[in-house]
Scaffold this active site. Structure first.
Site, PDB file in Angstrom:
ATOM      1  N   HIS A   1      -3.061 -16.304 -19.799  1.00 53.20           N
ATOM      2  CA  HIS A   1      -2.824 -15.374 -21.153  1.00 53.20           C
ATOM      3  C   HIS A   1      -3.803 -14.272 -20.660  1.00 53.20           C
ATOM      4  CE1 HIS A   1      -1.550 -14.074 -25.063  1.00 53.20           C
ATOM      5  NE2 HIS A   1      -2.928 -13.805 -25.184  1.00 53.20           N
TER       6      HIS A   1
ATOM      7  N   GLY B   1       5.167 -10.643 -11.340  1.00 53.94           N
ATOM      8  CA  GLY B   1       4.843 -11.895 -10.302  1.00 53.94           C
ATOM      9  C   GLY B   1       3.528 -11.523  -9.509  1.00 53.94           C
TER      10      GLY B   1
HETATM   11  C1  GRF Z   1      -0.298 -11.669 -16.746  1.00 53.82           C
HETATM   12  O1  GRF Z   1      -1.107 -10.363 -17.557  1.00 53.82           O
HETATM   13  C2  GRF Z   1      -0.426 -12.961 -17.805  1.00 53.82           C
HETATM   14  O2  GRF Z   1      -1.669 -13.203 -18.330  1.00 53.82           O
HETATM   15  C3  GRF Z   1       0.730 -12.779 -18.720  1.00 53.82           C
HETATM   16  O3  GRF Z   1       1.650 -11.963 -18.080  1.00 53.82           O
HETATM   17  C4  GRF Z   1       1.234 -11.169 -17.036  1.00 53.82           C
HETATM   18  C5  GRF Z   1       2.180 -11.520 -15.879  1.00 53.82           C
HETATM   19  O4  GRF Z   1       1.683 -10.519 -14.951  1.00 53.82           O
HETATM   20  N1  GRF Z   1       1.139 -13.941 -19.431  1.00 53.82           N
HETATM   21  P1  GRF Z   1       2.320 -10.910 -13.243  1.00 53.82           P
HETATM   22  O5  GRF Z   1       3.922 -10.816 -13.650  1.00 53.82           O
HETATM   23  O6  GRF Z   1       1.790 -12.108 -12.718  1.00 53.82           O
HETATM   24  O7  GRF Z   1       1.934  -9.627 -12.621  1.00 53.82           O
END
Ligand code: GRF
Length: 223
Positions: free
Chosen positions: A139, A42
């Site tokens: 992504h 998150g």
């Molecule tokens: C991010 O690196 C995003 O690109 C991918 O999942 C990760 C989520 O990270 N889809 P977080 O949970 O926001 O720390």
């Protein structure tokens, strides 16, 4: 160093945000009501919440939806006083019935923009077609390179010298919708999965609030 094209975010590790057309702040009136969907850490959810608290993004996060009750995103929601709902996909017969439940919660909160921030589930047309062009995904690669899972690891092992992140609209085909924004980072010889992940997350956290503001502004002005 800062101009419209390149911001030097971190001179020490050569992290560059390439952000060709975004002004520093796009005002939204009325503020956009957002739903964030997260499965794990998150940190991007928190980056959005921080941007809102710092007046960098005219928005309200009306709801955080999580599909894991032990995810760190919940702790962050509590810290920011943001309403969250745990909707357990394991309790639904299939993806369609799960997405129907999500759609009903999103409609209840009347959100205009949905951000999938580390949402580790495939979404169905039931969700996508209820909010066409209004669902945004983050992504960790420069799409269309390294679609799918383990993108950072695959970029690292492939020998490419630059990678980054992409904010894009969600369509049925995975990691393939219209690109809203991208940011790039140099892969250094000493980078490993952990250091490269950190660099990419710095980019994501900087880019996601701007990408939301610009996407919302664009779809509002085309209506
Ligand atoms: C991010 O690196 C995003 O690109 C991918 O999942 C990760 C989520 O990270 N889809 P977080 O949970 O926001 O720390």
């Amino acid at each position: 160093m800062e101009n419209n094209n390149i911001m030097d975010l971190n001179a020490e590790n050569n992290t560059l945000l390439i952000n060709p057309s975004f002004p520093s702040k796009v005002s939204l009136s009325p503020a956009v009501k957002i739903a964030v969907m997260a499965s794990g850490n998150g940190s991007n959810f928190e980056a959005i919440a921080r941007a809102i608290d710092s007046d960098l993004l005219d928005a309200k996060i009306s709801i955080l939806i999580v599909n894991n009750d032990d995810c760190k995103a919940i702790e962050r929601a509590k810290k920011f006083g943001i309403h969250y709902e745990y909707i357990d996909h394991r309790k639904f017969a299939n993806r369609n019935s799960y997405d129907k439940e999500i759609v009903s919660r999103l409609k209840y909160f009347n959100v205009e923009c949905i951000v999938m921030a580390g949402w580790m589930r495939i979404v169905t047309p039931i969700l996508i077609n209820t909010f066409p062009n209004k669902i945004i995904n983050i992504h960790p690669s420069i799409l269309p390179s390294f679609k799918g899972t383990k993108s950072i690891e695959r970029a690292l092992n492939s020998g490419v010298k630059i990678t980054g992140c992409t904010i894009h609209k969600v369509i049925e085909e995975i990691d393939s919708g219209e690109i809203i924004a991208q940011a790039a980072v140099k892969i250094d010889i000493e980078d490993d999965l952990s250091s490269l992940t950190k660099k990419i997350q710095v980019l994501e956290h900087n880019l996601i609030p701007k990408a939301i503001a610009n996407a919302v502004n664009e779809w509002r002005s085309s209506n």
